[in-house]
Design a protein around this motif. Structure first.
Motif, PDB file in Angstrom:
ATOM      1  N   UNK A  59       0.848  -1.185   0.000  1.00 20.95           N
ATOM      2  CA  UNK A  59       0.000   0.000   0.000  1.00 20.95           C
ATOM      3  C   UNK A  59       0.883   1.234   0.000  1.00 20.95           C
ATOM      4  N   UNK A  60       0.394   2.281  -0.626  1.00 20.96           N
ATOM      5  CA  UNK A  60       1.118   3.542  -0.531  1.00 20.96           C
ATOM      6  C   UNK A  60       0.151   4.701  -0.480  1.00 20.96           C
ATOM      7  N   UNK A  61       0.656   5.802   0.018  1.00 23.29           N
ATOM      8  CA  UNK A  61      -0.101   7.051   0.069  1.00 23.29           C
ATOM      9  C   UNK A  61       0.766   8.149  -0.522  1.00 23.29           C
ATOM     10  N   UNK A  62       0.102   9.067  -1.215  1.00 16.60           N
ATOM     11  CA  UNK A  62       0.777  10.217  -1.810  1.00 16.60           C
ATOM     12  C   UNK A  62       0.125  11.465  -1.243  1.00 16.60           C
ATOM     13  N   UNK A  63       0.926  12.321  -0.639  1.00 16.28           N
ATOM     14  CA  UNK A  63       0.452  13.589  -0.103  1.00 16.28           C
ATOM     15  C   UNK A  63       0.967  14.694  -1.014  1.00 16.28           C
ATOM     16  N   UNK A  76      -3.493   0.574  -3.411  1.00 20.91           N
ATOM     17  CA  UNK A  76      -3.272  -0.729  -2.796  1.00 20.91           C
ATOM     18  C   UNK A  76      -3.079  -1.765  -3.884  1.00 20.91           C
ATOM     19  N   UNK A  77      -2.074  -2.611  -3.720  1.00 23.57           N
ATOM     20  CA  UNK A  77      -1.873  -3.747  -4.605  1.00 23.57           C
ATOM     21  C   UNK A  77      -2.497  -4.969  -3.963  1.00 23.57           C
ATOM     22  N   UNK A  78      -3.288  -5.706  -4.698  1.00 23.35           N
ATOM     23  CA  UNK A  78      -3.901  -6.927  -4.166  1.00 23.35           C
ATOM     24  C   UNK A  78      -2.945  -8.105  -4.273  1.00 23.35           C
ATOM     25  N   UNK A  79      -1.971  -7.999  -5.177  1.00 23.67           N
ATOM     26  CA  UNK A  79      -0.921  -9.009  -5.297  1.00 23.67           C
ATOM     27  C   UNK A  79       0.403  -8.289  -5.492  1.00 23.67           C
ATOM     28  N   UNK A 101       5.069   7.508 -12.005  1.00 23.02           N
ATOM     29  CA  UNK A 101       4.056   6.787 -12.771  1.00 23.02           C
ATOM     30  C   UNK A 101       4.371   5.298 -12.815  1.00 23.02           C
ATOM     31  N   UNK A 102       5.637   4.948 -12.982  1.00 27.32           N
ATOM     32  CA  UNK A 102       6.031   3.541 -12.953  1.00 27.32           C
ATOM     33  C   UNK A 102       5.781   2.917 -11.596  1.00 27.32           C
ATOM     34  N   UNK A 103       6.144   3.621 -10.541  1.00 30.54           N
ATOM     35  CA  UNK A 103       5.933   3.131  -9.178  1.00 30.54           C
ATOM     36  C   UNK A 103       4.457   2.855  -8.922  1.00 30.54           C
ATOM     37  N   UNK A 104       3.590   3.772  -9.335  1.00 32.16           N
ATOM     38  CA  UNK A 104       2.163   3.644  -9.061  1.00 32.16           C
ATOM     39  C   UNK A 104       1.513   2.453  -9.758  1.00 32.16           C
ATOM     40  N   UNK A 105       2.087   1.999 -10.856  1.00 33.59           N
ATOM     41  CA  UNK A 105       1.512   0.821 -11.522  1.00 33.59           C
ATOM     42  C   UNK A 105       2.293  -0.448 -11.226  1.00 33.59           C
ATOM     43  N   UNK A 106       3.281  -0.339 -10.334  1.00 35.93           N
ATOM     44  CA  UNK A 106       3.993  -1.518  -9.869  1.00 35.93           C
ATOM     45  C   UNK A 106       5.252  -1.858 -10.636  1.00 35.93           C
TER      46      UNK A 106
END
Length: 121
Positions: A59-63, A76-79, A101-106
């Motif tokens: 899971x991550x949060x962006x402020x 949140x990543x389910x896997x 952008x890469x980080x957010x899509x895994x």
């Protein structure tokens, strides 16, 4: 109405992205995340994004401080897990928008942008 949509601009402008390396409790709200940003970075700068993950990195949060208020987004990543940086690099790391952008899509964001360049064999 079409003219309004055609003239719209991005609501959130991000000029710099920072990873806060230390894990954040994902139950934390805006005030707790903002407090962590001020503690780690000294201040929350306008048009900067601050990215946090939990200990398991699923899971991550962006402020984001948009110059007027604070936005807090969660993912949140389910896997699997988000590719994160080890604590040895320090308490904060700057990354590019492409890497975010890469980080957010895994994706392994460390391999994007200038870091993907092979300099010598």
């Amino acid at each position: 109405m079409r003219e309004l949509v055609a003239r719209s601009v991005a609501v959130i402008r991000i000029e710099a992205v920072w990873l806060a390396v230390e894990a954040l409790d994902m139950r934390a709200g805006t005030d707790t995340a903002l407090n962590r940003v001020v503690r780690v970075f000294g201040e929350a700068r306008a048009h900067h994004a601050y990215v946090f993950t939990n200990r398991r990195a699923n899971r991550l949060k962006v402020l984001v401080h948009d110059g007027i208020g604070i936005w807090l987004c969660a993912r949140r990543l389910h896997q699997g897990r988000f590719s994160w940086t080890p604590p040895e690099v320090g308490s904060r790391v700057s990354i590019t928008m492409e890497q975010l952008q890469g980080l957010l899509i895994g994706l392994p964001w460390q391999r994007l942008g200038e870091y993907a360049t092979i300099r010598m064999l």
